[in-house]
Design a protein around this motif. Structure first.
Motif, PDB file in Angstrom:
ATOM      1  N   GLN A   1       0.829  -1.204   0.000  1.00 20.41           N
ATOM      2  CA  GLN A   1       0.000   0.000   0.000  1.00 20.41           C
ATOM      3  C   GLN A   1       0.864   1.255   0.000  1.00 20.41           C
ATOM      4  O   GLN A   1       0.526   2.260  -0.635  1.00 20.41           O
TER       5      GLN A   1
ATOM      6  N   PHE B   1       3.765   1.478  -1.346  1.00 16.47           N
ATOM      7  CA  PHE B   1       4.284   1.597  -2.711  1.00 16.47           C
ATOM      8  C   PHE B   1       3.236   2.212  -3.631  1.00 16.47           C
ATOM      9  O   PHE B   1       3.538   3.107  -4.430  1.00 16.47           O
ATOM     10  N   LEU B   2       1.996   1.740  -3.512  1.00 18.61           N
ATOM     11  CA  LEU B   2       0.919   2.307  -4.336  1.00 18.61           C
ATOM     12  C   LEU B   2       0.730   3.786  -4.034  1.00 18.61           C
ATOM     13  O   LEU B   2       0.479   4.593  -4.939  1.00 18.61           O
TER      14      LEU B   2
ATOM     15  N   ALA C   1       3.547   5.612  -5.688  1.00 16.63           N
ATOM     16  CA  ALA C   1       3.424   5.536  -7.143  1.00 16.63           C
ATOM     17  C   ALA C   1       2.296   6.437  -7.639  1.00 16.63           C
ATOM     18  O   ALA C   1       2.437   7.138  -8.652  1.00 16.63           O
ATOM     19  N   GLY C   2       1.190   6.425  -6.921  1.00 17.44           N
ATOM     20  CA  GLY C   2       0.081   7.286  -7.317  1.00 17.44           C
ATOM     21  C   GLY C   2       0.432   8.750  -7.227  1.00 17.44           C
ATOM     22  O   GLY C   2       0.144   9.544  -8.135  1.00 17.44           O
TER      23      GLY C   2
ATOM     24  N   GLU D   1       3.463  10.087  -7.217  1.00 15.75           N
ATOM     25  CA  GLU D   1       4.486  10.411  -8.222  1.00 15.75           C
ATOM     26  C   GLU D   1       3.848  10.633  -9.579  1.00 15.75           C
ATOM     27  O   GLU D   1       4.198  11.578 -10.299  1.00 15.75           O
ATOM     28  N   GLY D   2       2.908   9.745  -9.915  1.00 15.64           N
ATOM     29  CA  GLY D   2       2.250   9.886 -11.209  1.00 15.64           C
ATOM     30  C   GLY D   2       1.496  11.193 -11.329  1.00 15.64           C
ATOM     31  O   GLY D   2       1.580  11.874 -12.357  1.00 15.64           O
ATOM     32  N   ALA D   3       0.783  11.551 -10.295  1.00 15.26           N
ATOM     33  CA  ALA D   3       0.031  12.804 -10.331  1.00 15.26           C
ATOM     34  C   ALA D   3       0.966  14.008 -10.397  1.00 15.26           C
ATOM     35  O   ALA D   3       0.732  14.959 -11.154  1.00 15.26           O
TER      36      ALA D   3
ATOM     37  N   ARG E   1       4.025  14.054 -11.527  1.00 17.36           N
ATOM     38  CA  ARG E   1       4.781  14.048 -12.797  1.00 17.36           C
ATOM     39  C   ARG E   1       3.906  14.421 -13.980  1.00 17.36           C
ATOM     40  O   ARG E   1       4.374  15.135 -14.881  1.00 17.36           O
ATOM     41  N   THR E   2       2.673  13.934 -14.006  1.00 16.73           N
ATOM     42  CA  THR E   2       1.841  14.114 -15.206  1.00 16.73           C
ATOM     43  C   THR E   2       0.959  15.360 -15.133  1.00 16.73           C
ATOM     44  O   THR E   2       0.476  15.816 -16.171  1.00 16.73           O
TER      45      THR E   2
ATOM     46  N   TRP F   1      12.115   8.603  -9.024  1.00 12.95           N
ATOM     47  CA  TRP F   1      11.095   7.587  -8.782  1.00 12.95           C
ATOM     48  C   TRP F   1      11.459   6.236  -9.404  1.00 12.95           C
ATOM     49  O   TRP F   1      11.274   5.190  -8.797  1.00 12.95           O
ATOM     50  N   GLN F   2      11.932   6.246 -10.629  1.00 12.18           N
ATOM     51  CA  GLN F   2      12.247   4.966 -11.267  1.00 12.18           C
ATOM     52  C   GLN F   2      13.278   4.195 -10.462  1.00 12.18           C
ATOM     53  O   GLN F   2      13.183   2.967 -10.316  1.00 12.18           O
TER      54      GLN F   2
ATOM     55  N   ALA G   1      11.515   2.881  -7.371  1.00  9.75           N
ATOM     56  CA  ALA G   1      10.657   1.732  -7.687  1.00  9.75           C
ATOM     57  C   ALA G   1      11.499   0.490  -7.959  1.00  9.75           C
ATOM     58  O   ALA G   1      11.147  -0.620  -7.533  1.00  9.75           O
ATOM     59  N   ALA G   2      12.612   0.691  -8.658  1.00 11.78           N
ATOM     60  CA  ALA G   2      13.478  -0.444  -8.978  1.00 11.78           C
ATOM     61  C   ALA G   2      14.090  -1.038  -7.716  1.00 11.78           C
ATOM     62  O   ALA G   2      14.356  -2.234  -7.659  1.00 11.78           O
TER      63      ALA G   2
ATOM     64  N   ASP H   1      -4.685   2.728  -9.579  1.00 13.56           N
ATOM     65  CA  ASP H   1      -4.573   3.888 -10.462  1.00 13.56           C
ATOM     66  C   ASP H   1      -3.225   3.893 -11.160  1.00 13.56           C
ATOM     67  O   ASP H   1      -2.193   3.781 -10.506  1.00 13.56           O
TER      68      ASP H   1
ATOM     69  N   ALA I   1      -1.219   6.435 -13.180  1.00 13.42           N
ATOM     70  CA  ALA I   1      -1.183   7.841 -13.586  1.00 13.42           C
ATOM     71  C   ALA I   1      -0.718   8.012 -15.018  1.00 13.42           C
ATOM     72  O   ALA I   1      -0.945   9.061 -15.626  1.00 13.42           O
TER      73      ALA I   1
ATOM     74  N   PHE J   1       3.083   3.104 -13.684  1.00 17.17           N
ATOM     75  CA  PHE J   1       3.898   3.642 -12.589  1.00 17.17           C
ATOM     76  C   PHE J   1       5.249   4.129 -13.126  1.00 17.17           C
ATOM     77  O   PHE J   1       6.291   3.907 -12.515  1.00 17.17           O
TER      78      PHE J   1
ATOM     79  N   VAL K   1       7.110   3.073 -15.378  1.00 14.48           N
ATOM     80  CA  VAL K   1       7.978   2.057 -15.960  1.00 14.48           C
ATOM     81  C   VAL K   1       7.140   1.233 -16.937  1.00 14.48           C
ATOM     82  O   VAL K   1       6.038   0.797 -16.599  1.00 14.48           O
TER      83      VAL K   1
ATOM     84  N   ASN L   1       9.884  -3.507 -14.577  1.00 14.08           N
ATOM     85  CA  ASN L   1      10.807  -3.083 -13.533  1.00 14.08           C
ATOM     86  C   ASN L   1      11.739  -4.214 -13.098  1.00 14.08           C
ATOM     87  O   ASN L   1      11.909  -4.452 -11.907  1.00 14.08           O
TER      88      ASN L   1
END
Lengths: 363, 231
Positions: free
Chosen positions: A223, A225-226, A229-230, A232-234, A236-237, A264-265, A268-269, B70, B72, B123, B125, B166
């Protein structure tokens, strides 16, 4: 009665040989080895330092999203575009839920860091898959040696084979020597492999990880991580593009958020395989917990070794046949032609052990 | 072996070993061969409205109600939907393996396989899909994807469907390489229009092991069965 020592040796041998099956070691030990393999890439100072850096990076981004983002957006964006930059559920989640998630991950990371040395100590032991055989092999050998000695004590009466001029026959000598050597080897093995330090370290490590290696912790890590990730996506985009579109120097105005998105990459890695290793090894960890405490293992070897050594010392050294005691032995025949002779104690009388000559006894 | 169906109404047609569509007449029952030419997913505010797509349900969630993950990077208004785009082969080859490149990842961990679908960001990747002979997550040999049709209904197995993301591999097939259907995993189902070759097939596959253990992927492929690509 002196055969009791050899019977003890046989019992110890059988116990050693049976212990792995009794404790499920044939499944649990190799699984434990696989667990060590899975975690080895992460149990390095530089890797753990990276994890700590990632947590700090996420903390900083969450703090900045909570304290600076609205201010920067208000300064540089008009009312219509401002919500795009700041009003995203994932960003709100980051500010609301990340502090608690970070605390939990921080505790987990702290436990892992505290056990880095213990992990390497356990990892320096012989491969876990071999551990059951460290019991089975000496156990079977001890049982075989004891059986050889007992058999030598129960040979048929008659001309003693290999007896010396005094009528003594070293029938149990090979077994006694073998048991003594095996006993010394078992006593020495824990010291040779550093088990007196490494085994307790392994036990302490397993105890420390009771709160880490749980499905609940894995779920929390997923959770978290999600959550990241969520967010970061918001960021970034939506957030950063809108701000940059308004000529905002985001690296200057929102350095922590910019750094979080940029890294982030890498995060995540690094993070996702660690969560994967935890998830994949929950059952293996429980299997190791079901074994006897690691700290006992050196003493299993020492105790078994002492018992075998004592048996070897207590077993009859030489046995004087009654026939030899009462009558001079016949001239020696070739060992292949000599009849097997039973061990007879000059002192024993009427003892059981000789089917053909009830007058012989075995001590 | 291909057996052509006729328009006879008596229903006494012999069973077909292979089913085809397109130029050689309507499709009959049997194993499908050729290329499932993937139709690209199309988004709007509600998510993917046509074409091929992917969604992921969180552990313990409902396949209809979620909660969904989600992404993104999705261009859809509802970012729980991720549209898929046909890859270099045009889609999924039936009865043939489509392995990934020798090195399945880029330096940054993006998946590189691009034959079935284009690598797709998730995410930040890219994930990539392949159907190799050996499942990289479990190490087990797996058969190529096989679908069959009976009276317009499509079923089969997509055991070899493997996702690379990943620097990690996730089997997203159904059944799994061990033949099981764990958790939310369900075998592929769909439909085939025997006249036009239009085909849909969908399945779900729970991730077993790894960082997404317990998450369930919902895969939906739409397109056309192209027999001219038969191997």
């Amino acid at each position: 009665m002196r055969s009791v020592a050899l019977w003890l040796a046989a019992a110890v041998g059988l116990g050693l040989a049976a212990a792995p099956a009794a404790f499920g070691m044939f499944e649990r030990a190799p699984a434990g080895g696989e667990m060590l393999d899975d975690f080895r890439p992460f149990m390095r100072t530089e890797v753990l330092d990276d994890f700590a850096d990632h947590l700090q990076r996420a903390d900083a981004a969450a703090t900045e999203a909570d304290t600076r983002l609205v201010e920067v957006a208000s300064t540089h964006l008009d009312v219509e575009t401002r919500p795009t930059a700041v009003d995203h559920p994932a960003i709100q989640d980051l500010t609301d839920r990340w502090p608690a998630a970070s605390d939990e991950l921080g505790e987990m990371l702290g436990t892992i860091v505290a056990n880095e040395e213990r992990f390497h100590a356990v990892d320096a032991l012989p491969p876990f898959a071999l551990f059951p055989w460290f019991f089975v092999a000496p156990g079977l050998l001890a049982t075989g040696l004891a059986a050889h000695g007992l058999r030598a004590m129960r040979r048929d009466p008659g001309v003693p084979r290999g007896a010396d001029a005094a009528g003594h026959r070293p029938g149990t000598r090979p077994a006694r020597i073998g048991l003594a050597v095996l006993g010394v080897g078992l006593i020495a093995a824990p010291a040779v492999f550093g088990m007196f330090e490494r085994a307790p370290a392994g036990e302490a490590m397993l105890d420390d990880f009771r709160e880490v290696m749980t499905q609940q912790t894995v779920s929390s890590a997923q959770q978290a991580f999600l959550l990241l990730a969520g967010a970061e996506g918001a960021l970034r985009t939506e957030t950063l593009p809108v701000l940059r579109g308004a000529d905002v120097d985001t690296a200057q105005e929102l350095p922590a958020i910019t750094d979080f998105v940029d890294q982030w990459q890498v995060m995540a890695a690094d993070m996702s395989p660690m969560v994967g290793a935890m998830s994949d090894n929950l059952e293996r960890y429980e299997g190791l917990l079901a074994l006897p405490p690691f700290g006992w293992f050196p003493w299993f070897f020492v105790g078994g070794g002492l018992a075998l050594l004592a048996s070897a010392l207590a077993a009859p050294a030489r046995v004087r046949t009654r026939a030899a005691a009462n009558h001079p032995p016949e001239p020696q025949e070739s060992p292949d032609d000599a009849d097997p002779a039973d061990h007879i104690s000059a002192e024993a009388s009427g003892a059981a052990g000789d089917r053909d000559d009830p007058g012989h006894g075995v001590r | 072996m291909t057996i052509l169906a006729t328009a006879c109404a008596d229903g006494d047609q012999p069973p077909a070993d292979d089913a085809t569509a397109g130029d050689e007449g309507p499709t009959t029952n049997g194993t499908l061969e050729g290329l499932l030419a993937i139709e690209d997913g199309v988004c709007d505010e509600a998510g993917v409205t046509s074409g091929s797509s992917f969604r992921m349900v969180q552990p313990g969630g409902d396949l209809e109600e979620g909660p969904f993950v989600d992404n993104a990077d999705s261009p859809c208004g509802d970012t729980t939907w991720t549209p898929l785009t046909a890859g270099a082969d045009g889609g999924l080859r039936l009865g043939e393996h489509q392995p990934p490149p020798g090195d399945p990842f880029t330096e940054d961990g993006h998946g590189r396989a691009a034959a079935i679908i284009e690598p797709t960001p998730f995410f930040a990747v890219d994930f990539a899909v392949a159907t190799p002979e050996v499942d990289p997550q479990t190490g087990q040999e797996v058969p190529p994807v096989e679908l069959e049709t009976v009276d317009g209904d499509v079923s089969g197995q997509v055991t070899a469907w493997s996702v690379a993301w990943n620097e990690q591999h996730f089997n997203q097939g159904a059944p799994k390489p061990d033949g099981q259907l764990p958790g939310g995993t369900s075998e592929p189902e769909g439909s085939l229009d025997p006249e036009t070759g239009e085909i849909t097939v969908a399945w779900t596959s729970e991730i077993v092991g790894g960082p997404f253990d317990g998450f369930t992927g919902l895969w939906h492929l739409e397109g056309r069965l192209d027999r001219s690509e038969e191997g």
